[in-house]
Design a protein around this motif. Structure first.
Motif, PDB file in Angstrom:
ATOM      1  N   ARG A 111       0.833  -1.213   0.000  1.00  0.00           N
ATOM      2  CA  ARG A 111       0.000   0.000   0.000  1.00  0.00           C
ATOM      3  C   ARG A 111       0.863   1.257   0.000  1.00  0.00           C
ATOM      4  N   MET A 112       1.946   1.225   0.787  1.00  0.00           N
ATOM      5  CA  MET A 112       2.846   2.371   0.852  1.00  0.00           C
ATOM      6  C   MET A 112       3.441   2.654  -0.531  1.00  0.00           C
ATOM      7  N   MET A 113       3.873   1.603  -1.230  1.00  0.00           N
ATOM      8  CA  MET A 113       4.451   1.807  -2.560  1.00  0.00           C
ATOM      9  C   MET A 113       3.397   2.259  -3.568  1.00  0.00           C
ATOM     10  N   THR A 114       2.175   1.773  -3.438  1.00  0.00           N
ATOM     11  CA  THR A 114       1.109   2.190  -4.342  1.00  0.00           C
ATOM     12  C   THR A 114       0.808   3.677  -4.182  1.00  0.00           C
ATOM     13  N   VAL A 115       0.687   4.125  -2.931  1.00  0.00           N
ATOM     14  CA  VAL A 115       0.411   5.545  -2.681  1.00  0.00           C
ATOM     15  C   VAL A 115       1.607   6.389  -3.124  1.00  0.00           C
ATOM     16  N   ALA A 116       2.822   5.916  -2.839  1.00  0.00           N
ATOM     17  CA  ALA A 116       4.024   6.651  -3.250  1.00  0.00           C
ATOM     18  C   ALA A 116       4.098   6.767  -4.770  1.00  0.00           C
ATOM     19  N   ALA A 117       3.696   5.715  -5.477  1.00  0.00           N
ATOM     20  CA  ALA A 117       3.695   5.759  -6.941  1.00  0.00           C
ATOM     21  C   ALA A 117       2.683   6.782  -7.447  1.00  0.00           C
ATOM     22  N   ARG A 118       1.507   6.827  -6.812  1.00  0.00           N
ATOM     23  CA  ARG A 118       0.497   7.819  -7.221  1.00  0.00           C
ATOM     24  C   ARG A 118       0.987   9.239  -6.990  1.00  0.00           C
ATOM     25  N   LEU A 119       1.774   9.432  -5.934  1.00  0.00           N
ATOM     26  CA  LEU A 119       2.301  10.762  -5.627  1.00  0.00           C
ATOM     27  C   LEU A 119       3.585  11.074  -6.394  1.00  0.00           C
ATOM     28  N   GLY A 120       4.181  10.047  -7.009  1.00  0.00           N
ATOM     29  CA  GLY A 120       5.423  10.241  -7.753  1.00  0.00           C
ATOM     30  C   GLY A 120       6.649  10.370  -6.865  1.00  0.00           C
ATOM     31  N   VAL A 121       6.635   9.726  -5.703  1.00  0.00           N
ATOM     32  CA  VAL A 121       7.780   9.836  -4.785  1.00  0.00           C
ATOM     33  C   VAL A 121       8.480   8.495  -4.549  1.00  0.00           C
ATOM     34  N   LEU A 122       8.250   7.527  -5.439  1.00  0.00           N
ATOM     35  CA  LEU A 122       8.955   6.250  -5.302  1.00  0.00           C
ATOM     36  C   LEU A 122      10.462   6.446  -5.370  1.00  0.00           C
ATOM     37  N   ALA A 123      10.908   7.321  -6.243  1.00  0.00           N
ATOM     38  CA  ALA A 123      12.347   7.566  -6.389  1.00  0.00           C
ATOM     39  C   ALA A 123      12.932   8.127  -5.098  1.00  0.00           C
ATOM     40  N   LYS A 124      12.182   8.979  -4.436  1.00  0.00           N
ATOM     41  CA  LYS A 124      12.654   9.561  -3.171  1.00  0.00           C
ATOM     42  C   LYS A 124      12.844   8.465  -2.115  1.00  0.00           C
ATOM     43  N   ILE A 125      11.892   7.549  -2.047  1.00  0.00           N
ATOM     44  CA  ILE A 125      12.001   6.435  -1.094  1.00  0.00           C
ATOM     45  C   ILE A 125      13.202   5.564  -1.455  1.00  0.00           C
ATOM     46  N   ALA A 126      13.389   5.306  -2.749  1.00  0.00           N
ATOM     47  CA  ALA A 126      14.530   4.502  -3.187  1.00  0.00           C
ATOM     48  C   ALA A 126      15.848   5.169  -2.800  1.00  0.00           C
ATOM     49  N   ILE A 127      15.933   6.473  -2.970  1.00  0.00           N
ATOM     50  CA  ILE A 127      17.164   7.197  -2.615  1.00  0.00           C
ATOM     51  C   ILE A 127      17.426   7.112  -1.120  1.00  0.00           C
ATOM     52  N   GLU A 128      16.375   7.266  -0.310  1.00  0.00           N
ATOM     53  CA  GLU A 128      16.527   7.146   1.144  1.00  0.00           C
ATOM     54  C   GLU A 128      17.059   5.770   1.522  1.00  0.00           C
ATOM     55  N   LEU A 129      16.484   4.722   0.912  1.00  0.00           N
ATOM     56  CA  LEU A 129      16.920   3.361   1.218  1.00  0.00           C
ATOM     57  C   LEU A 129      18.351   3.105   0.723  1.00  0.00           C
ATOM     58  N   GLU A 130      18.680   3.620  -0.445  1.00  0.00           N
ATOM     59  CA  GLU A 130      20.044   3.457  -0.956  1.00  0.00           C
ATOM     60  C   GLU A 130      21.054   4.182  -0.079  1.00  0.00           C
ATOM     61  N   ASP A 131      20.671   5.360   0.440  1.00  0.00           N
ATOM     62  CA  ASP A 131      21.553   6.080   1.362  1.00  0.00           C
ATOM     63  C   ASP A 131      21.794   5.266   2.630  1.00  0.00           C
ATOM     64  N   LYS A 132      20.738   4.629   3.135  1.00  0.00           N
ATOM     65  CA  LYS A 132      20.888   3.763   4.312  1.00  0.00           C
ATOM     66  C   LYS A 132      21.792   2.579   3.990  1.00  0.00           C
ATOM     67  N   LEU A 133      21.632   2.037   2.796  1.00  0.00           N
ATOM     68  CA  LEU A 133      22.453   0.900   2.377  1.00  0.00           C
ATOM     69  C   LEU A 133      23.918   1.309   2.271  1.00  0.00           C
ATOM     70  N   ASP A 134      24.179   2.467   1.662  1.00  0.00           N
ATOM     71  CA  ASP A 134      25.554   2.966   1.531  1.00  0.00           C
ATOM     72  C   ASP A 134      26.178   3.287   2.888  1.00  0.00           C
ATOM     73  N   ALA A 135      25.369   3.776   3.821  1.00  0.00           N
ATOM     74  CA  ALA A 135      25.875   4.126   5.154  1.00  0.00           C
ATOM     75  C   ALA A 135      26.048   2.894   6.040  1.00  0.00           C
ATOM     76  N   GLY A 136      25.532   1.752   5.578  1.00  0.00           N
ATOM     77  CA  GLY A 136      25.653   0.522   6.356  1.00  0.00           C
ATOM     78  C   GLY A 136      24.621   0.406   7.464  1.00  0.00           C
ATOM     79  N   THR A 137      23.581   1.232   7.419  1.00  0.00           N
ATOM     80  CA  THR A 137      22.552   1.189   8.463  1.00  0.00           C
ATOM     81  C   THR A 137      21.285   0.465   8.004  1.00  0.00           C
ATOM     82  N   ALA A 138      21.258   0.006   6.774  1.00  0.00           N
ATOM     83  CA  ALA A 138      20.073  -0.690   6.255  1.00  0.00           C
ATOM     84  C   ALA A 138      20.038  -2.107   6.805  1.00  0.00           C
TER      85      ALA A 138
END
Length: 194
Positions: A111-138
């Motif tokens: 549901r979160m991804m569906t709403v994010a897709a409707r709002l056009g912010v999936l990329a923002k969520i992906a960037i946040e998760l990738e930043d966590k992955l790069d920082a080693g906190t994911a």
């Protein structure tokens, strides 16, 4: 007893009487009174989604921003129905952080991804998760969400790269890594790579 009468009014299509009784019940109830959840449910049945959202908002405020998993899910769905998608996304993200390791976590994530897709912010969520992955906190669920996000948009290259990167850090065999990559290619309908 009053809710029983309200439900009878609703069943008979007497929505004006039901609305006035529900409003009176709501005004007498404290913010944490469980009867408010029933009031919101009846407003929803009467297709008065705006009123249901108001009642649940009041309850949510009284409870410090969390009604419990079920009511928060209902609240987020209602927010989407009354075109308050940004608020709905905030509730889904909050829920995801609380229930992501439970069976409901997958539904909340979807549901979160569906709403994010409707709002056009999936990329923002992906960037946040990738930043966590790069920082080693994911953690594992962050990585899985990122992979599912890329699968949802059909980016098999990014999904397999992240999978391979995260699995190579663990003691998983190359065969298992290849198996998981194949599953991603299949989900993205990338049959050439599959």
């Amino acid at each position: 007893a009053e809710l029983f009468i309200v439900k009878l009014y609703v069943d008979r299509g007497r929505f004006d009487e039901a609305s006035s009784m529900l409003t009176a019940i709501e005004q007498r109830a404290e913010g944490k009174d469980p009867v408010l959840a029933e009031v919101a449910g009846i407003f929803e049945r009467m297709d008065r989604l705006d009123r249901a959202v108001q009642v649940l908002s009041r309850m949510r405020k009284a409870y410090g921003g969390f009604l419990g998993t079920d009511l928060d899910m209902k609240y987020a769905l209602l927010l989407s129905k009354v075109d308050r998608e940004r608020d709905a996304l905030a509730v889904w993200r909050s829920l995801w952080s609380k229930v992501r390791s439970t069976p409901r976590g997958r539904y909340v994530e979807d549901r979160m991804m569906t709403v994010a897709a409707r709002l056009g912010v999936l990329a923002k969520i992906a960037i946040e998760l990738e930043d966590k992955l790069d920082a080693g906190t994911a953690d594992t669920t962050d990585v899985e969400l990122l992979v599912r996000l890329y699968v949802k948009v059909g980016d098999s290259a990014a999904a397999t790269e992240i999978t391979e990167q995260s699995l190579q850090a663990s003691d998983i065999s190359d065969i298992e890594i290849t198996r998981r990559k194949a599953t991603i290619f299949l989900a993205c309908q990338d049959y050439l790579e599959y």
